[in-house]
Design a protein around this motif. Sequence first.
Motif, short mmCIF file in Angstrom:
data_model
loop_
_atom_site.label_atom_id
_atom_site.label_comp_id
_atom_site.label_asym_id
_atom_site.label_seq_id
_atom_site.Cartn_x
_atom_site.Cartn_y
_atom_site.Cartn_z
N GLY A 1 0.79 -1.22 0.00
CA GLY A 1 0.00 0.00 0.00
C GLY A 1 0.82 1.27 0.00
N ASP A 2 2.11 1.16 0.30
CA ASP A 2 2.99 2.33 0.31
C ASP A 2 3.38 2.74 -1.10
OD1 ASP A 2 4.89 1.57 3.36
OD2 ASP A 2 2.87 2.40 3.04
N SER A 3 4.13 3.83 -1.17
CA SER A 3 4.62 4.36 -2.44
C SER A 3 6.13 4.50 -2.43
CB SER A 3 3.99 5.73 -2.72
OG SER A 3 2.59 5.64 -2.82
N LEU A 4 6.71 4.45 -3.61
CA LEU A 4 8.13 4.71 -3.82
C LEU A 4 8.28 5.43 -5.14
CD1 LEU A 4 10.11 1.43 -2.94
CD2 LEU A 4 10.31 3.64 -1.79
N ARG A 5 9.33 6.24 -5.25
CA ARG A 5 9.66 6.84 -6.53
C ARG A 5 11.09 6.48 -6.88
NH1 ARG A 5 10.07 13.07 -8.73
NH2 ARG A 5 11.98 13.06 -7.48
N LEU A 6 11.23 5.80 -7.99
CA LEU A 6 12.54 5.45 -8.51
C LEU A 6 13.02 6.53 -9.47
CD1 LEU A 6 12.05 1.66 -9.32
CD2 LEU A 6 12.65 2.74 -7.15
N SER A 7 14.32 6.75 -9.46
CA SER A 7 14.94 7.70 -10.39
C SER A 7 16.00 6.98 -11.20
CB SER A 7 15.59 8.86 -9.62
OG SER A 7 14.66 9.56 -8.85
N CYS A 8 16.21 7.47 -12.40
CA CYS A 8 17.27 6.93 -13.26
C CYS A 8 17.95 8.12 -13.93
CB CYS A 8 16.69 5.99 -14.30
SG CYS A 8 17.89 5.44 -15.54
N ALA A 9 19.18 8.36 -13.55
CA ALA A 9 19.94 9.46 -14.11
C ALA A 9 20.82 8.94 -15.24
CB ALA A 9 20.81 10.11 -13.04
N ALA A 10 20.67 9.54 -16.40
CA ALA A 10 21.44 9.12 -17.57
C ALA A 10 22.55 10.11 -17.86
CB ALA A 10 20.52 9.00 -18.78
#
Length: 122
Positions: free
Chosen positions: A15-24
Amino acid sequence: QVQLVESGGGLVQAGDSLRLSCAASGRPFSSMGWFRQAPGKEREFVAHISWSGGSTSYADSVKGRFTASRDNARNTVYLQMNSLKPEDTAVYYCAARLSRFGSSSPTAYDFWGQGTQVTVSS
């Protein structure tokens, strides 16, 4: 040298949230994708986003819960994951294509990040 670096993974509850990032770095990419791989399973498509961010596509299993976005000024793409489920547990990878066309096939992507672990407990 082309490099994709993911971040933002972790251990959360259902039920929780996460935000993934991808730096190019190294060059701008037209198409970016997110994939995931759970233990003992094949790598599977999660989401794709075009260069402009105006075109996105999602796997049925995450549609309505995950949102891909990008910040071209920062050469970074994001994957906002809401309403996480235990079955979302996997290593998440971002990938880049030289082609401007999207694809859900891992073999269509030219560069990959090292992956970030997402674990969702019940």
